[in-house]
Design an enzyme around this catalytic site. Sequence first.
Site, short mmCIF file in Angstrom:
data_model
loop_
_atom_site.label_atom_id
_atom_site.label_comp_id
_atom_site.label_asym_id
_atom_site.label_seq_id
_atom_site.Cartn_x
_atom_site.Cartn_y
_atom_site.Cartn_z
CG HIS A 84 -0.56 0.36 2.49
ND1 HIS A 84 -0.29 -0.57 3.48
CD2 HIS A 84 -0.32 1.56 3.07
CE1 HIS A 84 0.08 0.05 4.58
NE2 HIS A 84 0.08 1.33 4.36
CG ASP A 220 0.25 -3.99 2.81
OD1 ASP A 220 0.84 -3.55 1.81
OD2 ASP A 220 -0.55 -3.31 3.48
CB SER A 651 2.68 1.75 6.47
OG SER A 651 1.47 1.35 7.00
N1 ARG Z 1 -4.68 0.83 7.56
C1 ARG Z 1 -3.38 0.83 6.99
C2 ARG Z 1 -2.73 2.23 7.11
O1 ARG Z 1 -3.27 3.09 7.77
C3 ARG Z 1 -3.37 0.32 5.60
C4 ARG Z 1 -4.03 1.19 4.59
C5 ARG Z 1 -4.01 0.70 3.16
N2 ARG Z 1 -4.98 -0.33 2.88
C6 ARG Z 1 -6.29 -0.11 2.56
N3 ARG Z 1 -7.06 -1.14 2.33
N4 ARG Z 1 -6.82 1.08 2.46
O2 ARG Z 1 -2.13 2.80 6.26
N1 ASP Z 2 -1.28 1.63 7.88
C1 ASP Z 2 -0.54 2.71 8.53
C2 ASP Z 2 0.49 3.33 7.58
O1 ASP Z 2 0.30 3.36 6.39
C3 ASP Z 2 0.09 2.25 9.79
C4 ASP Z 2 -0.83 2.43 10.95
O2 ASP Z 2 -1.56 3.44 10.99
O3 ASP Z 2 -0.80 1.59 11.84
O4 ASP Z 2 1.44 3.94 7.98
#
Ligand code: ARG
Ligand code: ASP
Length: 740
Positions: A84, A220, A651
């Site tokens: 991502h 990921d 991330s």
């Molecule tokens: N929650 C994670 C972060 O805050 C992954 C985000 C990307 N994935 C998604 N399905 N939107 O970045």
């Molecule tokens: N998914 C988040 C990022 O892209 C990480 C998090 O918020 O835990 O940095």
Amino acid sequence: MKHILITLSILLTLQAAKAGEGMWLPLFLKSLNEAEMQELGMKITAEDIYSVNKGSLKDAIVHFGGFCTSELISGSGLLLTNHHCGYGQIQSHSSLDNNYLKNGFWAQSKADELMNPGLTATMINEIVDVTAQALEGVTDKMGVEEREATIKLNIESIRNSLVVASHQAIEVRPFFNGNQYFAFLTTTYRDVRLVGAPPESIGKFGADTDNWVWPRHTGDFSLFRIYAGPDNLPADPSEENIPYEPKHFLPISTDGVAEGDFTLVFGFPGRTQQYLPAVAVEEIIEVSDPNKIAIREKALNIIDKYMRSDEETRIKYASKFASVANYWKKWIGETTGLKKTGAISKKQKFEKEFVSMQTKDNPARNILGEFDALYAQRAPYAYVRDYYGEITGGRIVELMRVVGLAQRMTELYETRGAEAFDNFKGRVMGFLEGFYKNYDPAIDQEVFAALSEMYARNVEAKYTPEMIQDLSPAAEKNYGIIAMKLYSETAFVDKDKVFEMLEGDAEEVVARLQADPAYAFGAEWKNTYDTKVLEPYDNYNFKIDSLQRIYMNALMTTFPEKRFYPDANSTMRVTYGQVKSYNPSDAVTYSPVTYLDGVMEKYKPGDYEFDVDEKLLELYDNKDYGNYADRENGKMPVCFIGTNHTTGGNSGSPAIDAHGNLIGLNFDRAWEGTMSDLNYDASICRNIMVDARYILFVIDKYAGAGHLIEEMRLVRPKLEYTRNPKDEIKIQRRKRKANR
Ligand code: ARG
Ligand code: ASP
């Protein structure tokens, strides 16, 4: 006596630094954390993690594009980050015919690696405590403006006094709300190429349904490579460049993890607010989060409908949808978690005790009352700010993004003249090329209709542009018609028309931009907002910020024994904890490791979120896991969780074992614990990592990219380590302790 008891009890709750909490500055690990880290099982030293004099772990940690973390995993600049995080790049190289999102991408040789102009990779060479110089001449009696001006001058002279090479940059940043300052010497590489990415069915398995969710089954990750000039220093993207040779890269452990194992996450966390007063957290839970959630939900429902009906639209909107959905879901988890753990009443209780510990004449006694007053005064403006920011910020109503750029162009022309205008115009045109590739005016028009109506209904008329004012319930406007009219009259929704408008000299262009109906509408909206909302908001917010600095300082002097860690601010931090299960709700326990079996349980043939492709099914059926299966149960591990305190920006951070090897790749947090940005709670806050063995398995067995594995250094620390029976006893003891 009672007073002493209370004091003791707070000290104890504060002191019981629940393993996991904290985002620590690498240069203070020795004094603040090393002992605890080793207690938790770490076998290396603070100096092995951060050193200026010799290669250390920090030399393998790279800020990826300024928004994610990545790490070097080979001697030839191979860089590991999340799928991502590389999503924008993978998408930009994709088309319907060459769909790398859908099918994955694996460069067969270095010549096939894909350039990404604009993508950067930044390393931290040194961190210097410059608090004394930054605050020189600053006194408590100074007004806020005088204070800021003094610090600004001091920072200038700090920048001039530090010796840096021509390829380095210096950044001086405030910590603890401006009570401390640190300088970062950095080197930024500009040639970062895409090397490999699994298909979305692995890299984004579970997509938005599983986002922020444990148990998780997402691979990921993606691979990039840093290229350098012949001197190993940064160079503009060019075919001539050669792979970067790092000072240190992370070996990868194939030993896997077990409950209780030590984990360290090293990266660039973006923003947290751990020291807010209760009144601020209450506003977030009761007003701000719910409003933003409702706005995004409305937009997401519309975009989702279009994405589900057409494959091309799905590709176009995939990245935007994911980014809007991401925080929508995070805020839901955050408010739920804060409520569930009673964050506000805990903070209120703490604040009472804090006040009772101040002597009668100490102004610190009044801080919390002052916060209450300031937050109440700011509230009406903060409310509109959330609406305006969400809707017009460019993520929801995309037309407003183009309008915003047009406004900046005019502003530049008016303040800095034609040359500045032309420069900026060039950059805008570059951006618009990409923007229109993924833009569908029909979707945007529907989003505009729905959201402008929402704005008109929920925001007082005096903050609303006339065109969308909901004049009275009886004379309800038809927002669909308003939107249709605007979108058919403006040129901004059509790439060719916009580029035509941008032709010619600055004066002509500005006149054309200003004549556009969307420009006029946006200008009215912005103007109303700027003068009636933003100005008073900033005014109160400025006071709040300055009070927060005073509060932070008071906290640190009131509890001198407590170890404080600064809020995240996109600078390099270390967080550490253990692999650990948790209880999301009564009688439910989540164990800390998931396996490929779970992917198959979730598998829904043909579904865009939960499909699994042939090759992976085949490997699973044959249990063809190479050397990467779990050595005890023979299963293929996919993800695991730990108590590491992480946030957005973390991330792509490496999860590192007790010996300094990579064991996983951080990419998310468990939904119940996304409140860790405001109030970390060891009982439910967990970060989610992809198991390094799954990454290796996908590269090697799934993609057949064994040449990449050959570049890496695979190690088996547990094997070597457990040969010593004394150590084995220690491990067992530690595990029992962790499980208690
Ligand atoms: N929650 C994670 C972060 O805050 C992954 C985000 C990307 N994935 C998604 N399905 N939107 O970045
Ligand atoms: N998914 C988040 C990022 O892209 C990480 C998090 O918020 O835990 O940095």
